[in-house]
Structure formats: structure tokens, C-alpha cells
Design a protein around this motif. Structure first.
Motif, mmCIF file in Angstrom:
data_model
loop_
_atom_site.group_PDB
_atom_site.id
_atom_site.type_symbol
_atom_site.label_atom_id
_atom_site.label_comp_id
_atom_site.label_asym_id
_atom_site.label_seq_id
_atom_site.Cartn_x
_atom_site.Cartn_y
_atom_site.Cartn_z
ATOM 1 N N UNK A 98 0.831 -1.204 0.000
ATOM 2 C CA UNK A 98 0.000 0.000 0.000
ATOM 3 C C UNK A 98 0.868 1.257 0.000
ATOM 4 N N UNK A 99 2.039 1.181 0.626
ATOM 5 C CA UNK A 99 2.917 2.341 0.758
ATOM 6 C C UNK A 99 3.833 2.539 -0.437
ATOM 7 N N UNK A 100 4.150 1.473 -1.130
ATOM 8 C CA UNK A 100 5.193 1.513 -2.152
ATOM 9 C C UNK A 100 4.876 2.521 -3.254
ATOM 10 N N UNK A 101 5.789 3.490 -3.415
ATOM 11 C CA UNK A 101 5.749 4.480 -4.503
ATOM 12 C C UNK A 101 4.547 5.418 -4.454
ATOM 13 N N UNK A 102 3.835 5.483 -3.318
ATOM 14 C CA UNK A 102 2.754 6.472 -3.205
ATOM 15 C C UNK A 102 3.373 7.839 -2.939
ATOM 16 N N UNK A 146 -1.104 17.199 -9.402
ATOM 17 C CA UNK A 146 0.291 16.823 -9.142
ATOM 18 C C UNK A 146 0.524 15.345 -8.962
ATOM 19 N N UNK A 147 -0.523 14.556 -9.041
ATOM 20 C CA UNK A 147 -0.363 13.110 -8.883
ATOM 21 C C UNK A 147 -0.095 12.670 -7.464
ATOM 22 N N UNK A 148 -0.416 13.521 -6.480
ATOM 23 C CA UNK A 148 -0.170 13.165 -5.082
ATOM 24 C C UNK A 148 -1.315 12.307 -4.533
ATOM 25 N N UNK A 149 -0.949 11.400 -3.649
ATOM 26 C CA UNK A 149 -1.937 10.538 -3.007
ATOM 27 C C UNK A 149 -2.344 11.066 -1.633
ATOM 28 N N UNK A 150 -1.547 11.993 -1.086
ATOM 29 C CA UNK A 150 -1.773 12.445 0.283
ATOM 30 C C UNK A 150 -1.040 13.762 0.496
ATOM 31 N N UNK A 151 -1.594 14.613 1.362
ATOM 32 C CA UNK A 151 -0.932 15.863 1.738
ATOM 33 C C UNK A 151 -0.723 15.871 3.251
ATOM 34 N N UNK A 208 1.609 7.732 15.395
ATOM 35 C CA UNK A 208 0.246 7.995 14.938
ATOM 36 C C UNK A 208 0.248 8.545 13.511
ATOM 37 N N UNK A 209 1.257 9.332 13.197
ATOM 38 C CA UNK A 209 1.371 9.851 11.827
ATOM 39 C C UNK A 209 1.432 8.696 10.834
ATOM 40 N N UNK A 210 2.257 7.708 11.134
ATOM 41 C CA UNK A 210 2.386 6.565 10.234
ATOM 42 C C UNK A 210 1.077 5.781 10.159
ATOM 43 N N UNK A 211 0.406 5.595 11.295
ATOM 44 C CA UNK A 211 -0.901 4.929 11.284
ATOM 45 C C UNK A 211 -1.890 5.687 10.396
ATOM 46 N N UNK A 212 -1.934 7.010 10.535
ATOM 47 C CA UNK A 212 -2.870 7.820 9.745
ATOM 48 C C UNK A 212 -2.551 7.736 8.263
ATOM 49 N N UNK A 213 -1.274 7.756 7.924
ATOM 50 C CA UNK A 213 -0.875 7.651 6.520
ATOM 51 C C UNK A 213 -1.337 6.320 5.935
ATOM 52 N N UNK A 214 -1.127 5.250 6.678
ATOM 53 C CA UNK A 214 -1.556 3.930 6.200
ATOM 54 C C UNK A 214 -3.073 3.891 6.054
#
Length: 221
Positions: A98-102, A146-151, A208-214
Motif C-alpha cells: 500500500x505504501x510503495x511508490x505512493x 500533481x499526482x499526489x496521493x496524500x498531503x 500515529x502519523x504513520x498509522x494515519x498515513x496507512x
């Protein structure tokens, strides 16, 4: 001649086993190569996981110091325990695809504040671009998103500068197909403060940041 035959006879077992070894290598080459790659990959993953764990602990220590300096009235300590670290790292490992190359756009007027978190996320396979203002973020995003998945964004900025909340408000006005999840990562969080409308999450903890990103990337996968 007799001596030659005797010497050959002595070496027959070695010759036979050498032939057997060559035959086995030919027959089982692919499974052996796959197994070696699995072992090598496991070791590499262990090294990566160790690096990420160190960065997570280091980022937590920095966040704790930032909180202490940020307030002389209510010092809210960031406590990321070993159990917290292990929990989020296990999840990150499971969710690697899920994280790869996002792609993530990170808005913060002090880029250096997030160096360890950035290194952590990049080791997990995410691609980050950091900008220091709302204006720079809009340039990076326009005209096609911009092709971003998340800000990711901070909230507080120097006096007179548009804040992270101002960017969120602009973001909420965009067409639905251009909006992506927005997470606030701040140096100090007031536990009584509600999540700003339109934001996906808000935290001052690196785990928590990493949890939220996932969470955000799983929903949009």
C-alpha cells in the motif's frame, strides 16, 4: 598403466559425487535461487526495519522536546513506547504494498523539523516532496493535482503567513476528483481541540502519523 587405473579407481567416489552435485544444481537451480533471494530479502527487510525503528524512536524524542519548548503553560509530553513502535512497524511491514511508490506532498515552513520522519517514510517506500508555503504547494499541485496521493501539513506559520488551516479551507473548495486526504502533523496538540473539518487526521506523534498515513492510503488504494 596399472598405476593410472588404480588412481582413477581411487577418485571414482569424488567424480561420482561431483557429477551428482552438478546434476542436482541443474535440476534444482531455480528453487535454490528463489530460496537464496528469500533469505537475502528477509535480511534486507530486517536491516530496513531496524533503521525505521531507530528513526521512529528518534523522531519521538524530537517531538517530545518540541512540545516541551512550545509551551510554558501546558507541556504535553509525547510518549511513544517500545510497544507503540513495534505495533506500527508491524503494520507498516504488512502494508508495504500500500505504501510503495505512493506520493506525498508535505507543507511545512521549517523543512528540517521533519527530517527524521521523512527518512523513515522514504525507507518504507513512500515518495515525498516538501514545500515551505501554501503558495508553493499550489504550484506543485496545479493544474492536474500533481499526482499526489496524500498531503501532510503543519498548522502554525510565521505571523502574516497563510496557515495550514488556510490551505485546508482552499483544499475543501477543489473539485472532488482533485482532493486527497490531508493530515496535520504538528509540534503540539491540544487534546481538547476538534479535528478541523475536511482534515483526515491531526497528530503530534510520529507513530500515529504513520498509522494515519496507512489508513488514508488504504482507503484510496
Amino acid at each position: 598403466m596399472t598405476e593410472v587405473l588404480t588412481e582413477v579407481a581411487k577418485n571414482i567416489p569424488s567424480l561420482v559425487w561431483g557429477g551428482v552435485a552438478c546434476l542436482a544444481l541443474c535440476l534444482f537451480r531455480e528453487p535454490l535461487v528463489r530460496r537464496l533471494r528469500e533469505v537475502a530479502g528477509f535480511k534486507a527487510a530486517g536491516v530496513e526495519l531496524s533503521f525505521v525503528e531507530v528513526k521512529l524512536a528518534s523522531a519521538a524524542a524530537d517531538a517530545n522536546r518540541a512540545n516541551t519548548v512550545a509551551s510554558t503553560v501546558a507541556k504535553r509530553q509525547v510518549e511513544v513506547t517500545r510497544a507503540d513502535q513495534e505495533r506500527v512497524l508491524r503494520r507498516a511491514q504488512r502494508c508495504q504494498p500500500v505504501l510503495q511508490d505512493r506520493r506525498i506532498l508535505w507543507i511545512d515552513d521549517v523543512v528540517a523539523n521533519n527530517r527524521k520522519e521523512r527518512e523513515l517514510l522514504e525507507r518504507l517506500g513512500l515518495k515525498l516532496e516538501q514545500v515551505q508555503s501554501n503558495a508553493a504547494a499550489l504550484v506543485a499541485i496545479a493544474p492536474d493535482g500533481g499526482g499526489y496521493d496524500l498531503i501532510l501539513s503543519d498548522i502554525a506559520r510565521p505571523e502574516g503567513e497563510p496557515t495550514g488551516l488556510a490551505f485546508l479551507e482552499a483544499h475543501r473548495q477543489w473539485p472532488a476528483d482533485r482532493r486527497v486526504p490531508l493530515i496535520f502533523y504538528v509540534s503540539q496538540r491540544d487534546a481538547d481541540r476538534a479535528l478541523p473539518p475536511g482534515a483526515f487526521g491531526l497528530t503530534n506523534r510520529p507513530d500515529e502519523l504513520l498509522h494515519l498515513i496507512i489508513d488514508a492510503l488504504e482507503r484510496s488504494a
